[in-house]
Design a protein around this motif. Structure first.
Motif: not given
Length: 174
Positions: A39-44, A47-53, A129-139
């Protein structure tokens, strides 16, 4: 918009790659919506911001917890598995399900799925690419788990991975 405090009926304490997606599918049918690592990886992604915080603070922040898990009846897989004890303390009526498998097969499955994703995304230009689009958070959350992290153990070889897996299972069974 005010979200009510989640009331989880089921909390999954099994590590990723132990049948958590099958469990999610069953729980969606049996108890209602189930929050899974997909869910946080593909859909929302938000949510990754919350999990990383939460990871950085070593605790679940109450407002974010309500926002992210409101409406869900169950939570399984990463990142929820990191917080199964805290989720249980907030939902003491919940049942805990520990999914397991042979630790060597678990290690191989991790390396051949998420491990391949991490290999690619840890190198440029994917890091950019991941940083630019905010995809680095789940990684980043996957590879920066507290303590001896799961990925260090998995990449450390069969003995390291088996020890990590068995320690986790024994901790949940306490």
């Amino acid at each position: 918009m005010k979200h009510k405090t989640p009331c989880l009926e089921v909390i999954g304490a099994g590590l990723s790659r132990t049948g958590t997606l099958s469990l999610k599918t069953a729980l969606d049918i049996l108890v209602g919506p189930c929050y899974h690592g997909s869910i946080p990886t593909l859909e929302r992604h938000g949510d990754c911001n919350f999990w990383n915080k939460s990871l950085a603070a070593s605790q679940l922040e109450e407002k974010g917890y309500r926002d992210v898990l409101s409406g869900y009846k169950a939570a399984v897989d990463f990142p929820c598995v990191l917080w199964y004890k805290e989720l249980l303390s907030r939902n003491p009526q919940a049942k805990v399900i520990l999914t397991i498998r042979d630790p060597r097969k678990w290690q191989a499955s991790c390396l051949n799925s998420v491990g391949r994703y991490l290999e690619v995304t840890e190198k440029w230009p994917c890091t950019w690419f991941h940083t630019l689009f905010g995809l680095d958070i789940p990684r980043d959350a996957i590879i920066k788990l507290p303590g001896l992290n799961m990925w260090e153990a998995i990449r450390g070889g069969e003995e390291s991975a088996t020890d990590y897996f068995n320690r986790h299972v024994n901790e949940v069974k306490k």
